[in-house]
Design a protein around this motif. Structure first.
Motif, PDB file in Angstrom:
ATOM      1  N   ARG A  94      62.002  24.676  63.464  1.00 40.16           N
ATOM      2  CA  ARG A  94      62.711  25.668  64.563  1.00 40.16           C
ATOM      3  C   ARG A  94      61.894  26.715  64.979  1.00 40.16           C
ATOM      4  NH1 ARG A  94      68.873  25.921  62.084  1.00 40.16           N
ATOM      5  NH2 ARG A  94      69.139  23.549  61.362  1.00 40.16           N
ATOM      6  N   HIS A  95      61.286  27.397  63.626  1.00 40.70           N
ATOM      7  CA  HIS A  95      60.547  28.435  64.010  1.00 40.70           C
ATOM      8  C   HIS A  95      59.443  27.954  64.982  1.00 40.70           C
ATOM      9  CE1 HIS A  95      58.663  32.475  63.499  1.00 40.70           C
ATOM     10  NE2 HIS A  95      57.513  31.842  63.137  1.00 40.70           N
ATOM     11  N   GLU A  96      58.544  27.224  64.763  1.00 42.36           N
ATOM     12  CA  GLU A  96      57.405  26.846  65.477  1.00 42.36           C
ATOM     13  C   GLU A  96      57.965  26.442  67.049  1.00 42.36           C
ATOM     14  OE1 GLU A  96      53.531  23.801  65.240  1.00 42.36           O
ATOM     15  OE2 GLU A  96      54.748  24.455  63.304  1.00 42.36           O
ATOM     16  N   ILE A  97      58.975  25.636  67.163  1.00 38.88           N
ATOM     17  CA  ILE A  97      59.410  25.110  68.379  1.00 38.88           C
ATOM     18  C   ILE A  97      60.179  26.738  69.101  1.00 38.88           C
ATOM     19  CG2 ILE A  97      61.406  24.284  69.596  1.00 38.88           C
ATOM     20  CD1 ILE A  97      61.420  21.779  67.734  1.00 38.88           C
ATOM     21  N   SER A  98      60.790  27.376  68.601  1.00 31.08           N
ATOM     22  CA  SER A  98      61.176  28.850  69.091  1.00 31.08           C
ATOM     23  C   SER A  98      59.955  29.552  69.616  1.00 31.08           C
ATOM     24  CB  SER A  98      61.741  29.535  68.339  1.00 31.08           C
ATOM     25  OG  SER A  98      62.162  30.783  68.712  1.00 31.08           O
ATOM     26  N   LYS A  99      58.939  29.676  68.626  1.00 30.68           N
ATOM     27  CA  LYS A  99      57.629  30.398  68.990  1.00 30.68           C
ATOM     28  C   LYS A  99      57.037  29.915  70.242  1.00 30.68           C
ATOM     29  CE  LYS A  99      53.901  30.422  66.284  1.00 30.68           C
ATOM     30  NZ  LYS A  99      52.983  30.448  65.395  1.00 30.68           N
ATOM     31  N   GLY A 100      56.770  28.524  70.297  1.00 33.72           N
ATOM     32  CA  GLY A 100      56.312  27.569  71.466  1.00 33.72           C
ATOM     33  C   GLY A 100      57.231  27.845  72.846  1.00 33.72           C
ATOM     34  N   ASP A 107      62.240  26.100  78.435  1.00 33.72           N
ATOM     35  CA  ASP A 107      63.380  25.975  77.705  1.00 33.72           C
ATOM     36  C   ASP A 107      63.305  24.382  77.172  1.00 33.72           C
ATOM     37  OD1 ASP A 107      64.613  28.363  78.036  1.00 33.72           O
ATOM     38  OD2 ASP A 107      65.563  27.654  80.020  1.00 33.72           O
ATOM     39  N   TRP A 108      62.776  24.197  75.867  1.00 31.76           N
ATOM     40  CA  TRP A 108      62.645  23.013  75.275  1.00 31.76           C
ATOM     41  C   TRP A 108      64.038  22.449  74.607  1.00 31.76           C
ATOM     42  CZ3 TRP A 108      57.720  24.221  72.610  1.00 31.76           C
ATOM     43  CH2 TRP A 108      56.692  24.292  73.508  1.00 31.76           C
ATOM     44  N   ILE A 109      64.643  23.544  74.021  1.00 30.57           N
ATOM     45  CA  ILE A 109      65.869  23.136  73.326  1.00 30.57           C
ATOM     46  C   ILE A 109      67.154  23.751  74.029  1.00 30.57           C
ATOM     47  CG2 ILE A 109      67.236  23.515  71.416  1.00 30.57           C
ATOM     48  CD1 ILE A 109      64.849  22.635  69.906  1.00 30.57           C
ATOM     49  N   LYS A 110      68.202  23.303  74.210  1.00 32.23           N
ATOM     50  CA  LYS A 110      69.107  23.583  74.692  1.00 32.23           C
ATOM     51  C   LYS A 110      70.257  24.347  73.524  1.00 32.23           C
ATOM     52  CE  LYS A 110      68.890  20.897  78.868  1.00 32.23           C
ATOM     53  NZ  LYS A 110      69.600  20.540  79.996  1.00 32.23           N
ATOM     54  N   SER A 111      70.500  25.527  73.536  1.00 34.43           N
ATOM     55  CA  SER A 111      70.852  26.064  72.401  1.00 34.43           C
ATOM     56  C   SER A 111      72.433  26.546  72.552  1.00 34.43           C
ATOM     57  CB  SER A 111      70.202  27.203  72.014  1.00 34.43           C
ATOM     58  OG  SER A 111      70.097  28.325  72.753  1.00 34.43           O
ATOM     59  N   ILE A 132      60.318  16.431  77.061  1.00 35.68           N
ATOM     60  CA  ILE A 132      59.701  15.214  76.482  1.00 35.68           C
ATOM     61  C   ILE A 132      58.619  14.739  77.191  1.00 35.68           C
ATOM     62  CG2 ILE A 132      62.022  14.365  76.106  1.00 35.68           C
ATOM     63  CD1 ILE A 132      61.967  12.593  78.402  1.00 35.68           C
ATOM     64  N   HIS A 133      58.215  15.647  78.455  1.00 37.98           N
ATOM     65  CA  HIS A 133      56.607  15.559  79.011  1.00 37.98           C
ATOM     66  C   HIS A 133      55.904  16.681  78.920  1.00 37.98           C
ATOM     67  CE1 HIS A 133      58.727  12.267  81.075  1.00 37.98           C
ATOM     68  NE2 HIS A 133      59.551  13.062  81.503  1.00 37.98           N
ATOM     69  N   ASP A 134      56.259  17.320  77.656  1.00 30.01           N
ATOM     70  CA  ASP A 134      55.604  18.784  77.452  1.00 30.01           C
ATOM     71  C   ASP A 134      54.628  18.364  76.068  1.00 30.01           C
ATOM     72  OD1 ASP A 134      54.811  21.307  76.249  1.00 30.01           O
ATOM     73  OD2 ASP A 134      55.850  22.038  78.094  1.00 30.01           O
ATOM     74  N   GLU A 135      53.135  18.568  76.425  1.00 34.24           N
ATOM     75  CA  GLU A 135      52.338  18.138  75.318  1.00 34.24           C
ATOM     76  C   GLU A 135      52.486  19.053  74.265  1.00 34.24           C
ATOM     77  OE1 GLU A 135      48.388  17.618  76.703  1.00 34.24           O
ATOM     78  OE2 GLU A 135      49.219  16.131  78.199  1.00 34.24           O
TER      79      GLU A 135
END
Length: 194
Positions: A94-100, A107-111, A132-135
């Motif tokens: 979660r932390h790494e995704i949020s930082k990314g 907006d990768w995750i809809k929160s 889903i297309h973001d490396e």
């Protein structure tokens, strides 16, 4: 009786008579109050990836839907198609995704609460099509061996025996929704109002 006591008694009797007269003259509403309850014409149900049409029918058959219904299986018209499952204790991901997300300004995750569902010890996060297309996003998931999955969306429409549209009261729909969301293969149920 003294004059003061007589005056108080007369005033009290007068006040009581005025009160009764006021009660009798107050108009009484004789109209029957109609309960304008909300009518529910169907539901959008979000199932986990891999559930088949026959499984959907079997799951729904086990619930008291109170009326006839039709099912549109695996509709592909919804915006929220993809999800990931994270354990409640998996704070590193979660932390790494949020930082990314902050770094990439994406907006990768809809929160919103409607987009995050808790099932047992897991959280189901709706992710954007962009993700889903973001490396960079996929690299984070790959690092933690997390798979992107696709929801199976189904529409349930209430109908009469002749096939025409029908509805159920909101209170029944809420009961059915709550029962369905207890099923481990169902992530969420949205009520569709008429």
């Amino acid at each position: 009786m003294s004059n003061i006591n007589k005056e108080i008694a007369i005033i009290l009797v007068f006040l009581i008579l005025v009160t009764f007269w006021g009660i009798l003259k107050t108009p009484v509403d004789t109209k029957i109050q109609v309960n304008n309850e909300h009518k529910v014409g169907g539901m959008h149900i979000r199932f986990e990836e891999g559930v088949s049409e026959s499984e959907v029918k079997a799951i729904l058959k086990n619930y008291n839907m109170t009326t006839n219904y039709s099912i549109r299986y695996n509709i592909d018209t919804t915006v929220n198609k993809y999800y990931i499952i994270l354990d409640k204790d998996n704070w590193d991901v979660r932390h790494e995704i949020s930082k990314g997300m902050k770094k990439e300004n994406k907006d990768w995750i809809k929160s919103s609460p409607a987009q995050v569902v808790r099932k047992g010890d897991d959280y189901i996060f709706t992710i954007s099509e962009q993700a889903i297309h973001d490396e960079n996003f996929l690299a984070i998931l790959d690092k933690y061996d997390i798979q992107v999955k696709k929801f199976v969306w189904c529409d349930v429409n209430f109908e009469k025996s002749d096939g025409s549209k029908d509805w159920i009261p909101e209170e029944y729909a809420i009961r059915i929704k709550n029962e369905l969301e207890n099923n481990e293969r169902i992530f969420s149920v949205s009520i569709v109002y008429v």
